[in-house]
Design an enzyme around this catalytic site. Structure first.
Site, PDB file in Angstrom:
ATOM      1  N   ASP A  83       0.854  -1.192   0.000  1.00 10.02           N
ATOM      2  CA  ASP A  83       0.000   0.000   0.000  1.00 10.02           C
ATOM      3  C   ASP A  83       0.892   1.245   0.000  1.00 10.02           C
ATOM      4  O   ASP A  83       1.807   1.362   0.824  1.00 10.02           O
ATOM      5  CB  ASP A  83      -0.857  -0.056   1.277  1.00 10.02           C
ATOM      6  CG  ASP A  83      -1.934   1.008   1.317  1.00 10.02           C
ATOM      7  OD1 ASP A  83      -2.408   1.421   0.244  1.00 10.02           O
ATOM      8  OD2 ASP A  83      -2.324   1.406   2.440  1.00 10.02           O
ATOM      9  N   HIS A  84       0.632   2.172  -0.897  1.00 12.26           N
ATOM     10  CA  HIS A  84       1.380   3.439  -0.966  1.00 12.26           C
ATOM     11  C   HIS A  84       2.899   3.256  -1.034  1.00 12.26           C
ATOM     12  O   HIS A  84       3.642   3.860  -0.233  1.00 12.26           O
ATOM     13  CB  HIS A  84       1.039   4.352   0.223  1.00 12.26           C
ATOM     14  CG  HIS A  84      -0.372   4.833   0.195  1.00 12.26           C
ATOM     15  ND1 HIS A  84      -0.821   5.795  -0.687  1.00 12.26           N
ATOM     16  CD2 HIS A  84      -1.456   4.463   0.917  1.00 12.26           C
ATOM     17  CE1 HIS A  84      -2.116   5.996  -0.500  1.00 12.26           C
ATOM     18  NE2 HIS A  84      -2.526   5.189   0.456  1.00 12.26           N
ATOM     19  N   GLU A 135      -1.462   5.974  -8.909  1.00 10.61           N
ATOM     20  CA  GLU A 135      -2.445   6.965  -8.432  1.00 10.61           C
ATOM     21  C   GLU A 135      -2.310   8.281  -9.181  1.00 10.61           C
ATOM     22  O   GLU A 135      -1.212   8.777  -9.415  1.00 10.61           O
ATOM     23  CB  GLU A 135      -2.272   7.205  -6.918  1.00 10.61           C
ATOM     24  CG  GLU A 135      -3.264   8.241  -6.369  1.00 10.61           C
ATOM     25  CD  GLU A 135      -3.361   8.265  -4.840  1.00 10.61           C
ATOM     26  OE1 GLU A 135      -3.123   7.220  -4.202  1.00 10.61           O
ATOM     27  OE2 GLU A 135      -3.662   9.335  -4.290  1.00 10.61           O
ATOM     28  N   HIS A 181      -7.846   9.986   3.731  1.00 10.31           N
ATOM     29  CA  HIS A 181      -7.314   9.036   4.714  1.00 10.31           C
ATOM     30  C   HIS A 181      -7.640   9.462   6.146  1.00 10.31           C
ATOM     31  O   HIS A 181      -7.733  10.651   6.432  1.00 10.31           O
ATOM     32  CB  HIS A 181      -5.792   8.920   4.544  1.00 10.31           C
ATOM     33  CG  HIS A 181      -5.404   8.207   3.293  1.00 10.31           C
ATOM     34  ND1 HIS A 181      -4.846   8.844   2.204  1.00 10.31           N
ATOM     35  CD2 HIS A 181      -5.506   6.898   2.943  1.00 10.31           C
ATOM     36  CE1 HIS A 181      -4.625   7.959   1.246  1.00 10.31           C
ATOM     37  NE2 HIS A 181      -5.008   6.768   1.664  1.00 10.31           N
ATOM     38  N   HIS A 214      -9.067   4.834  -2.353  1.00  2.89           N
ATOM     39  CA  HIS A 214      -8.395   4.879  -1.052  1.00  2.89           C
ATOM     40  C   HIS A 214      -9.298   5.638  -0.076  1.00  2.89           C
ATOM     41  O   HIS A 214     -10.326   6.187  -0.458  1.00  2.89           O
ATOM     42  CB  HIS A 214      -7.047   5.595  -1.192  1.00  2.89           C
ATOM     43  CG  HIS A 214      -5.997   4.713  -1.772  1.00  2.89           C
ATOM     44  ND1 HIS A 214      -4.910   4.270  -1.062  1.00  2.89           N
ATOM     45  CD2 HIS A 214      -5.880   4.160  -3.009  1.00  2.89           C
ATOM     46  CE1 HIS A 214      -4.171   3.496  -1.823  1.00  2.89           C
ATOM     47  NE2 HIS A 214      -4.728   3.408  -3.011  1.00  2.89           N
ATOM     48  N   SER A 217     -12.773   4.312   4.602  1.00  5.42           N
ATOM     49  CA  SER A 217     -13.396   3.894   5.858  1.00  5.42           C
ATOM     50  C   SER A 217     -14.662   4.715   6.093  1.00  5.42           C
ATOM     51  O   SER A 217     -14.744   5.882   5.699  1.00  5.42           O
ATOM     52  CB  SER A 217     -12.426   4.092   7.031  1.00  5.42           C
ATOM     53  OG  SER A 217     -11.553   2.979   7.112  1.00  5.42           O
ATOM     54  N   ASN A 257     -10.208   0.529  -0.272  1.00  5.15           N
ATOM     55  CA  ASN A 257      -9.218   0.431   0.814  1.00  5.15           C
ATOM     56  C   ASN A 257      -9.809   0.820   2.163  1.00  5.15           C
ATOM     57  O   ASN A 257     -10.366   1.916   2.306  1.00  5.15           O
ATOM     58  CB  ASN A 257      -8.053   1.378   0.532  1.00  5.15           C
ATOM     59  CG  ASN A 257      -7.138   0.881  -0.562  1.00  5.15           C
ATOM     60  OD1 ASN A 257      -7.469  -0.064  -1.275  1.00  5.15           O
ATOM     61  ND2 ASN A 257      -5.984   1.504  -0.672  1.00  5.15           N
TER      62      ASN A 257
HETATM   63  O1  G3H Z   1      -3.309   5.044   3.657  1.00  2.51           O
HETATM   64  C1  G3H Z   1      -2.669   4.716   4.624  1.00  2.51           C
HETATM   65  C2  G3H Z   1      -3.011   3.500   5.399  1.00  2.51           C
HETATM   66  O2  G3H Z   1      -4.089   3.759   6.264  1.00  2.51           O
HETATM   67  C3  G3H Z   1      -1.808   2.981   6.112  1.00  2.51           C
HETATM   68  O3  G3H Z   1      -1.546   3.709   7.238  1.00  2.51           O
HETATM   69  O4  G3H Z   1       0.862   4.317   7.014  1.00  2.51           O
HETATM   70  O5  G3H Z   1      -0.274   4.330   9.250  1.00  2.51           O
HETATM   71  O6  G3H Z   1       0.236   2.173   8.092  1.00  2.51           O
HETATM   72  P1  G3H Z   1      -0.088   3.633   7.940  1.00  2.51           P
HETATM   73  P1  13P Z   2      -8.910   4.861   5.516  1.00  4.06           P
HETATM   74  O1  13P Z   2      -8.039   5.734   6.341  1.00  4.06           O
HETATM   75  O2  13P Z   2     -10.156   5.547   5.101  1.00  4.06           O
HETATM   76  O3  13P Z   2      -9.169   3.542   6.171  1.00  4.06           O
HETATM   77  O4  13P Z   2      -8.105   4.543   4.153  1.00  4.06           O
HETATM   78  C1  13P Z   2      -7.179   3.494   4.086  1.00  4.06           C
HETATM   79  C2  13P Z   2      -6.361   3.546   2.842  1.00  4.06           C
HETATM   80  O5  13P Z   2      -6.641   4.230   1.879  1.00  4.06           O
HETATM   81  C3  13P Z   2      -5.171   2.688   2.807  1.00  4.06           C
HETATM   82  O6  13P Z   2      -4.428   2.904   1.656  1.00  4.06           O
HETATM   83 ZN    ZN Z   3      -4.521   4.892   0.912  1.00  9.12          ZN
END
Ligand code: G3H
Ligand code: 13P
Ligand code: ZN
Length: 312
Positions: A83-84, A135, A181, A214, A217, A257
């Site tokens: 992811d990312h 992206e 996010h 993305h 949530s 996501n």
């Molecule tokens: O988009 C980001 C995801 O929610 C991952 O979050 O970088 O804190 O693991 P993180």
């Molecule tokens: P949320 O923060 O909305 O759960 O998004 C997660 C995400 O995009 C991970 O790449």
């Molecule tokens: Zn994301």
């Protein structure tokens, strides 16, 4: 079955008008909660790992946890996705280290630079049987160590998507249509609304091409209230309405996501447990209900939001 790429999953999801859930994993209980839900409702899955997750739990531990889930859920197609991915080196490390899908996120770079970096990752990934998500457009919120303010975010420009996909050869494209996010996506008192007009324009220009959302949530208010009732403070936490995600899933969006909702379920449950049992200190006792809350929440998403139950 072994880990799979997302190619077949996306083809079927596009044709079937549903989306695959891409859930972030950081530890064993999260992996178990998600995969037990998918197993019960027979749904394909994407388990994704961020740069922050690799820094926290270590690449090998995460790969082995996901491989354990694959053994425990033999009937379910599971893809392991970065992811990312912030740069070529991180993507290469995941491609070499057992992932079946990577995201290169150069969305903060100028258009031509985004194309050049993405193309380099695509060439290496495809040589190794791995697929690539890219992206275009910038989401607001926090991802890994990058924070983007609402003012600096920008919707994807549909007139750019065709050239981008043709020049990079990427397999799926994340676009910005108003999701963001984290747990604070919309201002309290405003009406959350995704830009379906932008999604429709993208869909017209890229027929049959899988689109990714993305920041999807929904920030369930029962978990926010559980956190706030048990010593937490998350005022004004608001997510994407589930009916809007369902609509996106019925269109070109094939991957949705979800990370923050898992965190809210885990945190709310653990906070409540400690409030009710101040004398307990066995991690198995407080992580058990947290894992069960993740499982219930993911099951609900797979059935009622993504519509991918029974599609494994
Ligand atoms: O988009 C980001 C995801 O929610 C991952 O979050 O970088 O804190 O693991 P993180
Ligand atoms: P949320 O923060 O909305 O759960 O998004 C997660 C995400 O995009 C991970 O790449
Ligand atoms: Zn994301």
């Amino acid at each position: 079955m072994p880990l799979v790429t997302t190619t077949e999953m996306f083809k079927k999801a596009y044709a079937g008008g549903y989306a695959i859930g891409a859930f972030n994993v950081n530890n064993m209980e999260i992996v178990q909660g998600i995969t037990e839900a998918a197993k019960e409702v027979n749904a394909p899955l994407i388990l994704q790992v961020s740069k922050g997750a690799r820094a926290y739990a270590n690449h090998t531990y995460l790969v082995k946890l996901v491989e354990a889930a694959v053994i425990e859920c033999p009937g379910i197609p599971i893809a392991l996705h970065l992811d990312h991915g912030p740069d070529f080196e991180t993507c290469k490390s995941c491609i070499d280290g057992g992932f079946t899908s990577v995201m290169i996120d150069a969305s903060s770079k100028p258009f031509e630079e985004n194309i050049a970096i993405t193309k380099k990752v695509v060439e290496y990934a495809h040589d190794h049987g791995v697929v690539v998500e890219a992206e275009l457009g910038t989401l607001a919120g926090i991802e890994d160590d990058v924070q983007v303010s609402a003012e600096d975010s920008s919707y994807t420009r549909p007139e750019e998507v065709q050239e981008f996909v043709e020049k990079t050869g990427c397999d799926s494209l994340a676009i910005a249509i108003g999701t963001s996010h984290g747990a604070y996506k919309f201002k309290p008192g405003t009406k959350p609304q995704l830009r379906f007009d932008v999604l429709e324009e993208v869909e017209k220009r890229l027929p049959n091409f899988p689109i990714v959302l993305h920041g999807s949530s929904s920030v369930p208010q029962d978990f926010v209230e559980m956190i706030n009732a048990n010593g937490g403070s998350m005022p004004g936490a608001i997510g994407v309405p589930e009916d809007q995600l369902r609509k996106a899933a019925s269109m070109a969006v094939c991957k949705i996501n979800i990370d923050s909702d898992l965190r809210l379920a885990m945190t709310g449950t653990v906070r409540q447990f400690f409030a009710q049992h101040p004398d307990k200190f066995d991690p198995r006792e407080y992580l058990k209900p947290a894992r069960a809350a993740i499982k219930d929440m993911v099951k609900h998403k797979l059935i009622n939001v993504l519509g991918c139950d029974g599609k494994a």
